[in-house]
Design an enzyme around this catalytic site. Structure first.
Site, PDB file in Angstrom:
ATOM      1  N   GLY A 297      54.810   8.560  -2.072  1.00  0.00           N
ATOM      2  CA  GLY A 297      56.203   8.156  -1.909  1.00  0.00           C
ATOM      3  C   GLY A 297      56.335   7.256  -0.697  1.00  0.00           C
ATOM      4  O   GLY A 297      56.505   6.053  -0.788  1.00  0.00           O
ATOM      5  N   ARG A 298      56.168   7.888   0.480  1.00  0.00           N
ATOM      6  CA  ARG A 298      56.308   7.161   1.747  1.00  0.00           C
ATOM      7  C   ARG A 298      55.485   5.871   1.783  1.00  0.00           C
ATOM      8  O   ARG A 298      55.992   4.810   2.134  1.00  0.00           O
ATOM      9  CB  ARG A 298      55.859   8.083   2.886  1.00  0.00           C
ATOM     10  N   CYS A 366      78.241  12.169  16.477  1.00  0.00           N
ATOM     11  CA  CYS A 366      78.618  13.095  17.541  1.00  0.00           C
ATOM     12  C   CYS A 366      77.645  14.252  17.674  1.00  0.00           C
ATOM     13  O   CYS A 366      77.953  15.399  17.335  1.00  0.00           O
ATOM     14  CB  CYS A 366      80.035  13.590  17.292  1.00  0.00           C
TER      15      CYS A 366
HETATM   16  C1  LIG Z   1      57.155  14.668  -1.185  1.00  0.00           C
HETATM   17  C2  LIG Z   1      56.155  14.775  -2.245  1.00  0.00           C
HETATM   18  C3  LIG Z   1      55.344  13.684  -2.547  1.00  0.00           C
HETATM   19  C4  LIG Z   1      55.395  12.393  -1.778  1.00  0.00           C
HETATM   20  O1  LIG Z   1      54.925  12.547  -0.468  1.00  0.00           O
HETATM   21  P1  LIG Z   1      54.756  11.255   0.454  1.00  0.00           P
HETATM   22  O2  LIG Z   1      54.298  11.817   1.738  1.00  0.00           O
HETATM   23  O3  LIG Z   1      56.080  10.602   0.542  1.00  0.00           O
HETATM   24  O4  LIG Z   1      53.735  10.385  -0.180  1.00  0.00           O
HETATM   25  C5  LIG Z   1      54.447  13.813  -3.588  1.00  0.00           C
HETATM   26  N1  LIG Z   1      54.364  14.964  -4.293  1.00  0.00           N
HETATM   27  C6  LIG Z   1      55.123  16.032  -4.035  1.00  0.00           C
HETATM   28  C7  LIG Z   1      54.968  17.242  -4.845  1.00  0.00           C
HETATM   29  C8  LIG Z   1      56.045  15.977  -3.003  1.00  0.00           C
HETATM   30  O5  LIG Z   1      56.781  17.039  -2.731  1.00  0.00           O
END
Ligand SMILES: *Cc1c(COP(=O)(O)O)cnc(C)c1O
Length: 445
Positions: A297-298, A366
């Site tokens: 994801g990241r 705040c």
């Molecule tokens: C959050 C998550 C990801 C993605 O993680 P990243 O660190 O953003 O790559 C992939 N698989 C599962 C099951 C997650 O919970």
């Protein structure tokens, strides 16, 4: 080793233009701030596509690979359609994420639904839309999903989320693979889960195992260990139950470069480690080559994103810090206040001026903890200057809130000197649009 886009601090198209302003995707960031207002999330399409291509290329030598993007890092219809067009499927963790990728035209068989407490409504939505896989997290969910699938006369392909017992050196809140994690079946519970699936839950069709160790990972060895554990477990299960499970999902987690001190590994480096270990483990445990899912994801979305803010007030604490405040903060980027995340930034209208002072960039919300950047060297600042914070694509918009009743920021996609709004800025009327004053109170006004 070949470098990859997640190792860059800034979007790949970042430049200084003729006016001396910071440019991204061929667009002058100061003009973007003027045109769309601030705070403004900016996503650089070239950088986003480039990291998707890194993943595709890095894993191309293993033909049974399936790349999923973990939507929770940033979920919007436009970014989903870009990522989908690069061949990715999607990992979704809520009905809202499933619905967003569905509305952006992603084929639902390329979606995996994951999460530790999916509701019955969310599971029903997943069944109705026909998501490809559901990763089942616990015994409660096995029973619930089986009952819901039977009520719809459907069979559903599942993975079992397991806790591999691997600790990675990242922030405690973003570790997920350790033994006392809230996610997944402990390895001592998998046999019981499988017996239930085989003997009782006839609507569930087990395809393989799923794990995810944590996030913002810089160590490559954890992936090595994880593959070994998953393949060994698959081989053991197949042997004991006479099954032929052939899918492993190793999750996401690869890190990105938020500051000059961060040295994340390249996608090519982890791909080599993962594929080599997978091939050797397959031989060692004598199973056929499984389908390998990854769900970053990241590392997919972070580098392509920056956030633009406008400077306002400032405060010099006598004999102490200098605070400069911007028009956003913890509601558009929760990460610094949530887990002391660090960021780098420049002033977009004078990115090359000498940095003569060390300041603390304060948010406008705040809370004393609403500090965007604790310590950064910047040039002299006047109100109206535009701050550009790098690497905000992941877990910024997706964690945004309306704290202090502030409208959520807009997002634009930039590419080839063109900018398109992909998420509208919320309006004051949006903020009150869900509010209701009951009649009995109105009568008293
Ligand atoms: C959050 C998550 C990801 C993605 O993680 P990243 O660190 O953003 O790559 C992939 N698989 C599962 C099951 C997650 O919970």
């Amino acid at each position: 080793m070949q470098t990859s886009t997640n190792q860059s601090l800034r979007p790949l198209t970042t430049k200084i233009n003729d006016k001396g302003n910071l440019e991204i995707g061929g667009c002058d960031t100061v003009e973007l701030a003027e045109k769309y207002g601030t705070p403004l999330y900016v996503i650089d399409e070239f950088t986003l596509r480039s990291v998707c291509r890194d993943y595709n290329k890095a894993f191309s030598s293993y033909d049974k690979v399936k790349l999923l993007y973990a939507s929770k890092a940033l979920c919007s219809m436009a970014t989903s359609s870009v990522i989908s067009s690069e061949g990715f499927g999607f990992d979704a963790v809520s009905g809202g994420e499933i619905y967003t990728v569905y509305k952006s035209g992603v084929p639902m068989e390329k979606v995996l639904f994951n999460g530790n407490n999916k509701s019955a409504d969310e599971l029903l939505l997943a069944l109705d839309l026909g998501v490809g896989r559901i990763s089942v997290d616990n015994f409660f969910e096995l029973a619930l999903l089986d009952e819901l699938a039977k009520s719809k006369n459907k069979k559903v392909d599942i993975l079992l989320r397991i806790t591999p017992g691997i600790e990675c050196h990242t922030h405690e809140y973003i570790q997920t693979g350790h033994l006392d994690s809230k996610f997944g079946f402990d390895l001592t519970q998998t046999d019981e889960a499988i017996e239930l699936i085989l003997n009782t839950y006839s609507a569930l069709n087990l395809k393989g195992l799923h794990a995810h160790i944590g996030s913002q990972i810089f160590e490559t060895k954890v992936y090595d260990d994880e593959i070994e554990i998953l393949v060994k477990e698959i081989a053991r299960i197949n042997d004991k139950f006479g099954l032929n499970l052939d899918e492993i999902n190793i999750g996401g987690g690869l890190g990105v470069k938020y500051t000059e001190n961060d040295m994340p590994p390249s996608v090519y480096e982890i791909a080599e480690i993962i594929i080599n270990r997978l091939k050797s483990a397959v031989q060692k445990y004598n199973i056929s080559e499984p389908i390998l899912y990854l769900e970053p994801g990241r590392s997919i979305i972070s580098t392509s994103g920056v956030t633009l803010y406008t400077f306002g007030s400032s405060k010099q604490v006598p004999h102490g810090k200098k605070y400069v405040a911007v028009d956003g903060g913890m509601a558009d980027n929760a990460r610094p206040s949530m887990y002391q995340a660090e960021y780098s930034a420049v002033i977009a209208n004078k990115p090359e001026d000498e940095c003569l002072q060390n300041v603390t960039i304060a948010g406008r919300f705040c809370e004393s903890g609403d500090i965007l950047i604790k310590s950064v060297d910047l040039p002299e600042i006047t109100d109206g200057d535009i701050l550009c914070v790098f690497n905000t694509g992941a877990y910024n918009y997706s964690m945004a809130s309306n704290y202090n009743r502030v409208e959520k920021s807009a997002m634009v996609l930039v590419n080839n000197s063109q900018s398109d709004i992909i998420i509208n800025r919320e309006t004051l009327d949006d903020l009150v649009s869900h509010d209701i004053i009951p009649d009995r109170l109105r009568a008293n006004v």
